[in-house]
Enzyme design. Structure first.
Site, short mmCIF file in Angstrom:
data_model
loop_
_atom_site.label_atom_id
_atom_site.label_comp_id
_atom_site.label_asym_id
_atom_site.label_seq_id
_atom_site.Cartn_x
_atom_site.Cartn_y
_atom_site.Cartn_z
CG ASP A 66 -1.71 7.60 0.76
OD1 ASP A 66 -1.53 8.81 0.90
OD2 ASP A 66 -1.92 7.06 -0.35
CG ASP A 95 -1.73 1.20 1.40
OD1 ASP A 95 -2.38 1.61 0.42
OD2 ASP A 95 -1.75 1.76 2.51
#
Length: 221
Positions: free
Chosen positions: A14, A12
């Site tokens: 953020d 991922d």
């Protein structure tokens, strides 16, 4: 738990690869101050940074999608964020070392984020992640996480079976997407994690730091 030997690690963006909360919060608070409102405390905004506009507007204005005024705030926030997307964003401590170690182990790595390509394509090269083997944004496929489609697309682009990949993320939907795609899942406890505890997500393993992920890779080799 010992995870299956990977051929690629997917991350991922953020709250996992990069600490984007300072710029996200700054953009949200500019929207507030432009309207004559006091800034929302950073410690209120940071935990919801992984939820993007929805989470930040909810925390700063108490509105949700469909509420009156929400869409106008969303557009203003996104335009503001785009104009200052990497002023304060950095990779998390230990992440550069982890990423540098992956090629020496003949492991590919990529990014799978719910961030729209409008922002991902701008941010990724600015923070030194332009050498990712694949970048899948929230609008690359017809579905975003927790649907498995973005992760399956990443595996396809890498020429790998999903079970040959690990997915590392700091939100429940990351674990849900990884599990649905048939990948080993690593909960990134160094990230934002919303208001939930990673221990409740049923990830295969929880990593406290990026270098813990490297230790897991070494153990699985």
């Amino acid at each position: 738990m010992t995870l299956p030997t990977p051929r690629a690690i997917l991350f991922d963006l953020d709250g996992t690869l990069a600490d984007t909360a300072p710029d996200l919060a700054a953009a949200m608070n500019k929207v507030r101050t432009d309207r004559g409102l006091a800034p929302t405390p950073y410690d209120v905004l940071r935990p919801v940074a992984s939820a993007g506009a929805r989470g930040l507007i909810g925390a700063a204005f108490g509105l949700k999608p469909g509420d009156e005024g929400y869409e106008e705030l969303r557009v203003a926030f996104l335009d503001t964020y785009e104009s200052a997307i990497a002023d304060h964003t950095t990779l998390f401590a230990g992440m550069p070392d982890l990423l540098d170690a992956l090629p020496t182990r003949k492991l590919a790595w990529g990014i799978v984020t719910n961030k729209a390509a409008r922002f991902t394509d701008l941010l990724v090269p600015k923070i030194g992640l332009g050498h990712a083997a694949c970048v899948i944004s929230g609008d690359t496929t017809p579905h975003s996480k927790p649907h498995p489609a973005p992760l399956l697309e990443a595996a396809k682009r890498l020429g790998l079976a999903p079970e040959e990949c690990w997915y590392v993320g700091d939100d429940l939907r990351d674990v849900q997407a990884g599990r649905a795609a048939g990948m080993a899942t690593v909960a990134a406890a160094w990230g934002y994690c919303g208001h939930a505890e990673p221990a409740t997500w049923e990830a295969d393993v929880i990593a406290e730091t990026p270098l813990d992920v490297l230790a897991l890779i070494q153990k699985a080799a």
